[in-house]
Design a protein around this motif. Structure first.
Motif, PDB file in Angstrom:
ATOM      1  N   ARG A 270      43.964  64.256   0.706  1.00  0.00           N
ATOM      2  CA  ARG A 270      42.572  64.268   1.138  1.00  0.00           C
ATOM      3  C   ARG A 270      42.410  63.308   2.318  1.00  0.00           C
ATOM      4  O   ARG A 270      42.924  62.182   2.273  1.00  0.00           O
ATOM      5  CB  ARG A 270      41.647  63.859  -0.013  1.00  0.00           C
ATOM      6  N   PHE A 271      41.692  63.744   3.341  1.00  0.00           N
ATOM      7  CA  PHE A 271      41.513  62.947   4.555  1.00  0.00           C
ATOM      8  C   PHE A 271      40.032  62.779   4.865  1.00  0.00           C
ATOM      9  O   PHE A 271      39.260  63.736   4.819  1.00  0.00           O
ATOM     10  CB  PHE A 271      42.202  63.623   5.744  1.00  0.00           C
ATOM     11  N   VAL A 272      39.658  61.543   5.197  1.00  0.00           N
ATOM     12  CA  VAL A 272      38.290  61.228   5.592  1.00  0.00           C
ATOM     13  C   VAL A 272      38.298  60.975   7.098  1.00  0.00           C
ATOM     14  O   VAL A 272      39.073  60.150   7.594  1.00  0.00           O
ATOM     15  CB  VAL A 272      37.777  59.974   4.860  1.00  0.00           C
ATOM     16  N   LEU A 273      37.459  61.675   7.834  1.00  0.00           N
ATOM     17  CA  LEU A 273      37.397  61.564   9.296  1.00  0.00           C
ATOM     18  C   LEU A 273      36.342  60.522   9.649  1.00  0.00           C
ATOM     19  O   LEU A 273      35.195  60.842   9.962  1.00  0.00           O
ATOM     20  CB  LEU A 273      37.080  62.923   9.902  1.00  0.00           C
ATOM     21  N   SER A 274      36.732  59.270   9.597  1.00  0.00           N
ATOM     22  CA  SER A 274      35.795  58.156   9.712  1.00  0.00           C
ATOM     23  C   SER A 274      35.320  57.965  11.152  1.00  0.00           C
ATOM     24  O   SER A 274      36.121  57.945  12.086  1.00  0.00           O
ATOM     25  CB  SER A 274      36.456  56.869   9.220  1.00  0.00           C
ATOM     26  N   GLU A 275      34.024  57.813  11.293  1.00  0.00           N
ATOM     27  CA  GLU A 275      33.363  57.622  12.588  1.00  0.00           C
ATOM     28  C   GLU A 275      33.744  58.726  13.579  1.00  0.00           C
ATOM     29  O   GLU A 275      34.047  58.459  14.739  1.00  0.00           O
ATOM     30  CB  GLU A 275      33.648  56.239  13.177  1.00  0.00           C
ATOM     31  N   GLY A 276      33.716  59.958  13.095  1.00  0.00           N
ATOM     32  CA  GLY A 276      34.037  61.081  13.960  1.00  0.00           C
ATOM     33  C   GLY A 276      32.884  62.031  14.180  1.00  0.00           C
ATOM     34  O   GLY A 276      32.984  62.957  14.982  1.00  0.00           O
ATOM     35  N   GLY A 277      31.773  61.830  13.457  1.00  0.00           N
ATOM     36  CA  GLY A 277      30.679  62.785  13.528  1.00  0.00           C
ATOM     37  C   GLY A 277      31.061  64.097  12.859  1.00  0.00           C
ATOM     38  O   GLY A 277      32.195  64.285  12.404  1.00  0.00           O
ATOM     39  N   ILE A 278      30.116  65.031  12.799  1.00  0.00           N
ATOM     40  CA  ILE A 278      30.381  66.313  12.139  1.00  0.00           C
ATOM     41  C   ILE A 278      29.955  67.526  12.961  1.00  0.00           C
ATOM     42  O   ILE A 278      30.308  68.655  12.625  1.00  0.00           O
ATOM     43  CB  ILE A 278      29.707  66.382  10.750  1.00  0.00           C
ATOM     44  N   PHE A 323      22.115  65.196  14.192  1.00  0.00           N
ATOM     45  CA  PHE A 323      21.167  66.250  13.837  1.00  0.00           C
ATOM     46  C   PHE A 323      21.801  67.635  13.954  1.00  0.00           C
ATOM     47  O   PHE A 323      21.552  68.515  13.130  1.00  0.00           O
ATOM     48  CB  PHE A 323      19.927  66.157  14.733  1.00  0.00           C
ATOM     49  N   HIS A 324      22.618  67.832  14.986  1.00  0.00           N
ATOM     50  CA  HIS A 324      23.270  69.129  15.170  1.00  0.00           C
ATOM     51  C   HIS A 324      24.199  69.435  13.997  1.00  0.00           C
ATOM     52  O   HIS A 324      24.215  70.557  13.478  1.00  0.00           O
ATOM     53  CB  HIS A 324      24.061  69.132  16.477  1.00  0.00           C
ATOM     54  N   GLY A 325      24.974  68.439  13.574  1.00  0.00           N
ATOM     55  CA  GLY A 325      25.867  68.647  12.442  1.00  0.00           C
ATOM     56  C   GLY A 325      25.118  68.955  11.167  1.00  0.00           C
ATOM     57  O   GLY A 325      25.516  69.843  10.388  1.00  0.00           O
ATOM     58  N   VAL A 326      24.016  68.233  10.924  1.00  0.00           N
ATOM     59  CA  VAL A 326      23.209  68.482   9.724  1.00  0.00           C
ATOM     60  C   VAL A 326      22.631  69.892   9.756  1.00  0.00           C
ATOM     61  O   VAL A 326      22.636  70.602   8.739  1.00  0.00           O
ATOM     62  CB  VAL A 326      22.103  67.422   9.601  1.00  0.00           C
ATOM     63  N   ASP A 327      22.158  70.333  10.918  1.00  0.00           N
ATOM     64  CA  ASP A 327      21.600  71.685  11.019  1.00  0.00           C
ATOM     65  C   ASP A 327      22.652  72.757  10.725  1.00  0.00           C
ATOM     66  O   ASP A 327      22.296  73.867  10.296  1.00  0.00           O
ATOM     67  CB  ASP A 327      21.025  71.906  12.420  1.00  0.00           C
ATOM     68  N   ASN A 328      23.907  72.449  10.957  1.00  0.00           N
ATOM     69  CA  ASN A 328      24.992  73.423  10.759  1.00  0.00           C
ATOM     70  C   ASN A 328      25.868  73.063   9.555  1.00  0.00           C
ATOM     71  O   ASN A 328      27.043  73.434   9.491  1.00  0.00           O
ATOM     72  CB  ASN A 328      25.848  73.508  12.027  1.00  0.00           C
ATOM     73  N   ASN A 352      17.709  49.469  10.196  1.00  0.00           N
ATOM     74  CA  ASN A 352      16.891  50.665   9.980  1.00  0.00           C
ATOM     75  C   ASN A 352      17.734  51.886   9.615  1.00  0.00           C
ATOM     76  O   ASN A 352      17.343  53.016   9.905  1.00  0.00           O
ATOM     77  CB  ASN A 352      16.090  50.957  11.256  1.00  0.00           C
ATOM     78  N   SER A 353      18.886  51.656   8.971  1.00  0.00           N
ATOM     79  CA  SER A 353      19.791  52.771   8.686  1.00  0.00           C
ATOM     80  C   SER A 353      19.155  53.792   7.743  1.00  0.00           C
ATOM     81  O   SER A 353      19.255  55.002   7.972  1.00  0.00           O
ATOM     82  CB  SER A 353      21.102  52.257   8.088  1.00  0.00           C
ATOM     83  N   ARG A 354      18.524  53.324   6.687  1.00  0.00           N
ATOM     84  CA  ARG A 354      17.950  54.272   5.734  1.00  0.00           C
ATOM     85  C   ARG A 354      16.873  55.127   6.411  1.00  0.00           C
ATOM     86  O   ARG A 354      16.791  56.344   6.181  1.00  0.00           O
ATOM     87  CB  ARG A 354      17.386  53.549   4.511  1.00  0.00           C
ATOM     88  N   LYS A 355      16.077  54.514   7.257  1.00  0.00           N
ATOM     89  CA  LYS A 355      15.039  55.247   7.977  1.00  0.00           C
ATOM     90  C   LYS A 355      15.670  56.312   8.871  1.00  0.00           C
ATOM     91  O   LYS A 355      15.222  57.460   8.896  1.00  0.00           O
ATOM     92  CB  LYS A 355      14.210  54.278   8.809  1.00  0.00           C
ATOM     93  N   ARG A 356      16.717  55.953   9.608  1.00  0.00           N
ATOM     94  CA  ARG A 356      17.338  56.902  10.520  1.00  0.00           C
ATOM     95  C   ARG A 356      18.055  58.017   9.759  1.00  0.00           C
ATOM     96  O   ARG A 356      18.017  59.180  10.161  1.00  0.00           O
ATOM     97  CB  ARG A 356      18.328  56.179  11.438  1.00  0.00           C
ATOM     98  N   ILE A 357      18.714  57.685   8.656  1.00  0.00           N
ATOM     99  CA  ILE A 357      19.359  58.705   7.830  1.00  0.00           C
ATOM    100  C   ILE A 357      18.313  59.678   7.288  1.00  0.00           C
ATOM    101  O   ILE A 357      18.515  60.897   7.282  1.00  0.00           O
ATOM    102  CB  ILE A 357      20.147  58.047   6.683  1.00  0.00           C
ATOM    103  N   ALA A 358      17.174  59.141   6.855  1.00  0.00           N
ATOM    104  CA  ALA A 358      16.091  59.997   6.348  1.00  0.00           C
ATOM    105  C   ALA A 358      15.605  60.957   7.424  1.00  0.00           C
ATOM    106  O   ALA A 358      15.293  62.120   7.140  1.00  0.00           O
ATOM    107  CB  ALA A 358      14.946  59.132   5.836  1.00  0.00           C
ATOM    108  N   GLU A 359      15.541  60.492   8.663  1.00  0.00           N
ATOM    109  CA  GLU A 359      15.126  61.362   9.766  1.00  0.00           C
ATOM    110  C   GLU A 359      16.143  62.479   9.989  1.00  0.00           C
ATOM    111  O   GLU A 359      15.768  63.625  10.254  1.00  0.00           O
ATOM    112  CB  GLU A 359      14.944  60.536  11.035  1.00  0.00           C
TER     113      GLU A 359
END
Length: 385
Positions: A270-278, A323-328, A352-359
């Protein structure tokens, strides 16, 4: 929907700035003088000295709490950082401010996967330094808050048999993830495609059932950051170029592994792609399947799964703000997505991480949001609430 209050954010990519005594407290007496230690240079900066070489503490690695106008690459002192960078008790307080429940923390001085020790001349000393950092993660950093800090390990990457032994030791210590170079070749190591070199490591990781985290830049290659030669970066290229295209490292690592045959030989890796975005993942999966359909002459067609199928079994993507990754997300797989905060680095949204994640997740159903911010990570790292 709004991020629910009972959803506990687990950051799968934060960082610890090692305090000055990490190695002085743990190395054998005969090695302490040559081991990593903090000194003050002629300009008053705190820098690491290791076996006769000097390593500055890069300013961008400890900017939590600063105005972006103050960011820079110049070395910093500990008194220029907020204590949460290097003190576990203070880190938990900063996580509370940020609305973050738990965090997996990568190294700073050694490099994200121990590249400083990979390049060191004295490999016996380097091995002791790797083991000392791993012990620090378990017996000091994470022990300060076992329900909040997730143990991560490093490996002696120059020797796959020694890697396997350290994986076995890490498993006994309760380590939940292991950092490994996102691209071994720039470090002078065999690629993921080598048929035999990494087999002892893959076997040990499968047996221990611990995921490998491939952090952006951990293989020493920095995309988009022009180099005049291997040791001198182009003085005219801002580091912002590299940060903007960091996902290309994860694309490279993923394509390498999906087409290497490693995953067929080792179905439990199993591989985690850390700090790579999605956001790039749907495109790569589409492109790599297309390529595979036309260029799989080098594989036994009847025995090889499609790369996109292998991805769902073996890879987890992480994002800070995407946002693009979340939409897809359905093209990636909800169960294959993790969140990260990147404290105390310059990409972090602290406090403000929780706020930004919520957005980012405002249009995501509650059950999916819970998986992304918490339960996927708990299952992957075997880190129960």
């Amino acid at each position: 929907m709004p991020l629910q209050n009972d959803m506990k954010i687990i950051s799968t990519d934060d960082h610890v700035v090692e305090h000055p005594n990490v190695w002085l407290d743990r190395l054998p007496a005969a090695l302490k003088e040559r081991g990593p230690q903090i000194i003050e240079d002629e300009l008053g900066h705190h820098v690491w000295r290791y076996d006769g070489e000097i390593y500055p503490q890069i300013g961008l690695n400890a900017v939590a709490g600063k105005d972006p106008k103050e960011y820079g690459m110049e070395p910093v002192r500990y008194d220029d950082m907020i204590p949460g960078c290097y003190d576990a008790g203070e880190r938990v307080k900063d996580m509370d401010i940020d609305g973050v429940e738990a965090a997996l923390c990568f190294p700073s001085f050694p490099g994200f996967s121990g590249g400083v020790f990979q390049r060191a001349k004295d490999k016996d000393l380097a091995l002791e330094c790797v083991r000392a950092w791993n012990d620090f993660q378990v017996d000091e950093w994470c022990a300060a808050a076992p329900s909040r800090l997730i143990p991560l390990g490093l490996l002696p990457t120059w020797d796959p048999v020694a890697c396997a032994r350290e994986v076995e030791r890490l498993a006994t210590l309760g380590t939940k993830a292991i950092s490994f170079p996102d691209g071994p070749v720039p470090l002078g190591l065999p690629s993921f495609h080598h048929p035999t070199h990494w087999e002892p490591l893959w076997d040990a990781v499968e047996a221990a059932d611990i995921p490998l985290a491939l952090h952006f830049g951990s293989g020493s290659f920095v995309p988009g950051f022009s180099f005049l030669d291997k040791s001198k970066p182009d003085p005219h290229a801002p580091f912002a170029v590299a940060i903007a295209v960091f996902a290309t490292n994860s694309m490279w690592s993923t394509a390498d592994l999906l087409l290497s045959g490693v995953l067929q030989r080792h179905p439990k890796l199993r591989f985690v792609l850390s700090e790579g975005g999605i956001g790039w993942i749907p495109y790569l999966l589409e492109r790599i399947d297309y390529t595979w359909e036309r260029h799989r002459w080098y594989q036994d067609i009847d025995k090889v799964a499609r790369p996109s199928e292998l991805f769902k079994k073996h890879f987890w993507g992480c994002f800070i703000d995407d946002f693009h990754g979340v939409d897809n997300r359905y093209q990636i797989g909800i169960e294959n997505i993790l969140i990260e905060v990147d404290y105390p680095h310059s990409d972090s949204n602290w406090p403000n991480s929780r706020k930004r994640i919520a957005e980012n997740l405002v249009n995501v159903p509650d059950d999916e949001a819970r998986m992304i911010v918490e339960t996927n990570a708990r299952a992957l790292f075997k880190f129960p609430a």
